[in-house]
Enzyme design. Structure first.
Site, PDB file in Angstrom:
ATOM      1  N   HIS A 205       0.839  -1.200   0.000  1.00 58.05           N
ATOM      2  CA  HIS A 205       0.000   0.000   0.000  1.00 58.05           C
ATOM      3  C   HIS A 205       0.873   1.249   0.000  1.00 58.05           C
ATOM      4  O   HIS A 205       2.079   1.163   0.198  1.00 58.05           O
ATOM      5  CB  HIS A 205      -0.895   0.046   1.256  1.00 58.05           C
ATOM      6  CG  HIS A 205      -0.109   0.209   2.529  1.00 58.05           C
ATOM      7  ND1 HIS A 205       0.626  -0.818   3.085  1.00 58.05           N
ATOM      8  CD2 HIS A 205       0.095   1.283   3.329  1.00 58.05           C
ATOM      9  CE1 HIS A 205       1.228  -0.383   4.171  1.00 58.05           C
ATOM     10  NE2 HIS A 205       0.940   0.893   4.350  1.00 58.05           N
ATOM     11  N   ASP A 207       0.795   5.148   2.032  1.00 58.48           N
ATOM     12  CA  ASP A 207       0.115   5.789   3.163  1.00 58.48           C
ATOM     13  C   ASP A 207      -0.625   7.025   2.654  1.00 58.48           C
ATOM     14  O   ASP A 207      -0.080   7.801   1.870  1.00 58.48           O
ATOM     15  CB  ASP A 207       1.128   6.181   4.251  1.00 58.48           C
ATOM     16  CG  ASP A 207       1.764   4.952   4.908  1.00 58.48           C
ATOM     17  OD1 ASP A 207       1.212   3.847   4.753  1.00 58.48           O
ATOM     18  OD2 ASP A 207       2.800   5.110   5.574  1.00 58.48           O
ATOM     19  N   HIS A 262       4.770   0.243  -0.117  1.00 58.76           N
ATOM     20  CA  HIS A 262       5.574  -0.546   0.807  1.00 58.76           C
ATOM     21  C   HIS A 262       4.737  -1.659   1.415  1.00 58.76           C
ATOM     22  O   HIS A 262       3.499  -1.667   1.274  1.00 58.76           O
ATOM     23  CB  HIS A 262       6.180   0.363   1.894  1.00 58.76           C
ATOM     24  CG  HIS A 262       5.161   1.173   2.651  1.00 58.76           C
ATOM     25  ND1 HIS A 262       4.590   2.323   2.140  1.00 58.76           N
ATOM     26  CD2 HIS A 262       4.601   0.996   3.875  1.00 58.76           C
ATOM     27  CE1 HIS A 262       3.732   2.811   3.021  1.00 58.76           C
ATOM     28  NE2 HIS A 262       3.712   2.019   4.085  1.00 58.76           N
ATOM     29  N   ARG A 272       8.680  -8.624  15.460  1.00 60.28           N
ATOM     30  CA  ARG A 272       9.078  -7.269  15.057  1.00 60.28           C
ATOM     31  C   ARG A 272       8.059  -6.280  15.599  1.00 60.28           C
ATOM     32  O   ARG A 272       6.860  -6.567  15.593  1.00 60.28           O
ATOM     33  CB  ARG A 272       9.139  -7.203  13.525  1.00 60.28           C
ATOM     34  CG  ARG A 272       9.397  -5.825  12.967  1.00 60.28           C
ATOM     35  CD  ARG A 272       9.809  -5.895  11.502  1.00 60.28           C
ATOM     36  NE  ARG A 272      10.047  -4.570  10.986  1.00 60.28           N
ATOM     37  CZ  ARG A 272       9.134  -3.805  10.425  1.00 60.28           C
ATOM     38  NH1 ARG A 272       7.900  -4.257  10.257  1.00 60.28           N
ATOM     39  NH2 ARG A 272       9.440  -2.605  10.008  1.00 60.28           N
TER      40      ARG A 272
HETATM   41  C1  LIG Z   1      -7.584  -0.987   4.440  1.00 59.93           C
HETATM   42  C2  LIG Z   1      -7.388   0.158   5.014  1.00 59.93           C
HETATM   43  C3  LIG Z   1      -6.585   0.321   6.276  1.00 59.93           C
HETATM   44  C4  LIG Z   1      -6.256   1.786   6.257  1.00 59.93           C
HETATM   45  C5  LIG Z   1      -7.557   2.335   5.795  1.00 59.93           C
HETATM   46  C6  LIG Z   1      -7.819   1.493   4.552  1.00 59.93           C
HETATM   47  O1  LIG Z   1      -9.155   1.486   4.125  1.00 59.93           O
HETATM   48  C7  LIG Z   1      -6.893   2.006   3.429  1.00 59.93           C
HETATM   49  C8  LIG Z   1      -5.672   2.745   4.001  1.00 59.93           C
HETATM   50  C9  LIG Z   1      -5.094   2.038   5.230  1.00 59.93           C
HETATM   51  C10 LIG Z   1      -4.060   2.868   5.978  1.00 59.93           C
HETATM   52  C11 LIG Z   1      -2.604   2.626   5.538  1.00 59.93           C
HETATM   53  C12 LIG Z   1      -1.693   3.559   6.338  1.00 59.93           C
HETATM   54  C13 LIG Z   1      -2.013   3.574   7.832  1.00 59.93           C
HETATM   55  O2  LIG Z   1      -1.553   2.377   8.432  1.00 59.93           O
HETATM   56  C14 LIG Z   1      -3.534   3.709   8.066  1.00 59.93           C
HETATM   57  C15 LIG Z   1      -3.853   3.928   9.547  1.00 59.93           C
HETATM   58  C16 LIG Z   1      -4.090   4.789   7.206  1.00 59.93           C
HETATM   59  O3  LIG Z   1      -4.296   5.944   7.499  1.00 59.93           O
HETATM   60  O4  LIG Z   1      -4.398   4.283   5.968  1.00 59.93           O
HETATM   61  C17 LIG Z   1      -4.225   2.517   7.425  1.00 59.93           C
HETATM   62  C18 LIG Z   1      -5.756   2.404   7.587  1.00 59.93           C
HETATM   63  C19 LIG Z   1      -6.168   1.600   8.813  1.00 59.93           C
HETATM   64  O5  LIG Z   1      -5.494   0.625   9.179  1.00 59.93           O
HETATM   65  O6  LIG Z   1      -7.223   1.946   9.379  1.00 59.93           O
HETATM   66  O1  LIG Z   2       5.138  -2.075  10.170  1.00 57.31           O
HETATM   67  C1  LIG Z   2       5.732  -1.590   9.213  1.00 57.31           C
HETATM   68  O2  LIG Z   2       6.954  -1.600   9.087  1.00 57.31           O
HETATM   69  C2  LIG Z   2       4.945  -0.908   8.123  1.00 57.31           C
HETATM   70  C3  LIG Z   2       3.497  -0.727   8.498  1.00 57.31           C
HETATM   71  C4  LIG Z   2       2.785   0.196   7.598  1.00 57.31           C
HETATM   72  O3  LIG Z   2       3.160   0.405   6.476  1.00 57.31           O
HETATM   73  C5  LIG Z   2       1.589   0.864   8.097  1.00 57.31           C
HETATM   74  O4  LIG Z   2       1.186   0.599   9.235  1.00 57.31           O
HETATM   75  O5  LIG Z   2       1.027   1.687   7.342  1.00 57.31           O
HETATM   76 FE   LIG Z   3       2.190   2.091   5.568  1.00 59.14          FE
END
Ligand SMILES: C=C1C[C@]23C[C@@]1(O)CC[C@H]2[C@@]12CC[C@H](O)[C@@](C)(C(=O)O1)[C@H]2[C@@H]3C(=O)O
Ligand SMILES: O=C(O)CCC(=O)C(=O)O
Ligand SMILES: [Fe+2]
Length: 342
Positions: A205, A207, A262, A272
């Site tokens: 994904h 961020d 990533h 980890r």
């Molecule tokens: C599948 C998902 C988890 C996420 C929200 C989403 O719908 C798509 C983006 C995901 C992500 C990736 C980065 C961060 O870890 C996170 C907190 C964010 O802001 O976007 C996660 C979301 C999550 O885990 O709630």
């Molecule tokens: O745990 C990690 O090293 C990456 C996790 C990550 O990409 C995320 O939480 O959005």
């Molecule tokens: Fe991430």
């Protein structure tokens, strides 16, 4: 490459790839150039000689380890993560799964103090550890964004850091724990990577936020994707931080920076733990290319949207979705389809 130094990594295809490593103590003009270059080339870099205190890091690491060592029933008192709180294997609301457990917290101090009651037997200690870590990593994120402002020669070099300094900022803190994974007999093959012993901890994904400040213990697992589609393992370094360009910064720079894709794999021998500060603006703030980034040669690539609208789109899609596509201007999406004028 103009970066000061780089860790040379050999991938399975034996391609040597350098991950930029930037020394924050170097001379400012050169430093800002290197930050911009790394954001353009990889959307990812490591910083050394940062100002985050060792104790701030170790205190949060201890608090995280204490929480994850609790029984499942105790941990579930802090969940489910919808989206904040304790989550186990489920990532987000759309069926994404990974071999990890995590705590996801909003950085607002009031919500932290409230959440801490279900997370720790000593909620004040836990919330202090979290608040101190957030404050330090926010400063690091602001320092990097100011360097970006200088490197891009923005009229107001603080315009990017202002987005995340606001008290209403929607920034998040996440602590991920990837248990040591011994391959069980009834293993879900969809979570396995090639013929290695590693499974997917957190799937591919980008961020959504502006910038991510990531730190982990000394166990590997993080990988970034290069433009030619190779996965590059990132050697862990528990004393330093890794910086990732998020989708919002891609838009603010009108595509000059690209958010880095990533993922994190589990380790068959060791567990980890990683901690991410996701720097985001307030919900009602507009995300639109900075005026300096838009020229007749580089017309704006994205429709304007608020951070709340972008988050809504992100949460309606799967983890690996290219969600920025929804906000690309039609003109740009279809430009290849327009026949050349006679
Ligand atoms: C599948 C998902 C988890 C996420 C929200 C989403 O719908 C798509 C983006 C995901 C992500 C990736 C980065 C961060 O870890 C996170 C907190 C964010 O802001 O976007 C996660 C979301 C999550 O885990 O709630
Ligand atoms: O745990 C990690 O090293 C990456 C996790 C990550 O990409 C995320 O939480 O959005
Ligand atoms: Fe991430």
């Amino acid at each position: 490459m103009v970066v000061a130094s780089s860790m040379m990594i050999r991938t399975k295809k034996t391609k040597a790839v350098g991950i930029p490593t930037i020394d924050l103590s170097m001379e400012r003009a050169e430093l800002s150039k290197q930050v911009v270059k790394a954001c353009e080339e990889y959307g990812f870099f490591k910083v050394v000689n940062h100002s985050v205190g060792k104790e701030v890091i170790s205190t949060l690491e201890e608090q995280g380890a204490e929480f994850f060592s609790k029984t499942a029933a105790e941990k579930h008192r802090a969940g489910p993560a919808t989206p904040f709180g304790y989550g186990c294997r489920n990532i987000g609301p759309n069926g994404d799964m990974g071999d990890l457990e995590y705590l996801l917290l909003h950085t607002n101090p009031l919500t932290i103090s409230d959440r801490s009651k279900t997370i720790s037997n000593d909620p004040i200690k836990f919330s202090c550890a979290v608040n101190d870590y957030i404050e330090s990593t926010r400063e690091l994120a602001c320092e990097i964004l100011d360097l970006v402002g200088e490197g891009l020669r923005l009229q107001d070099k603080y315009s990017l850091s202002k987005l995340i300094r606001d008290v209403q900022s929607d920034s998040l803190l996440r602590i991920n724990h990837y248990p040591q994974m011994v391959k069980p007999k009834s293993w879900d093959p969809s979570l396995m990577k090639g013929n290695s012993n590693s499974s997917i901890g957190f799937g591919e994904h980008s961020d959504p936020q502006i910038l991510t400040i990531l730190r982990s213990n000394n166990v590997g697992g993080l990988q970034i994707s290069t433009h030619d589609g190779l996965w590059i393992p990132v050697p862990p370094d528990s004393n330093e931080f890794f910086v990732m360009v998020g989708d919002a910064l891609q838009v603010l720079t009108n595509g000059r920076f690209t958010s880095v894709r990533h993922r994190a794999l589990t380790n068959p021998l060791k567990s980890r733990m990683s901690m991410m500060y996701f720097a985001a603006p307030p919900l009602n703030w507009w995300i639109t290319p900075l005026s300096k980034m838009v020229t007749p040669h580089n017309p704006t690539l994205y429709k304007p949207f608020t951070w709340a609208q972008y988050k809504q789109a992100a949460y309606s899609l799967r983890l690996g979705a290219s969600r920025l596509d929804l906000f690309k201007l039609q003109q740009q999406q279809d430009s290849n389809l327009v026949p050349p004028s006679p």
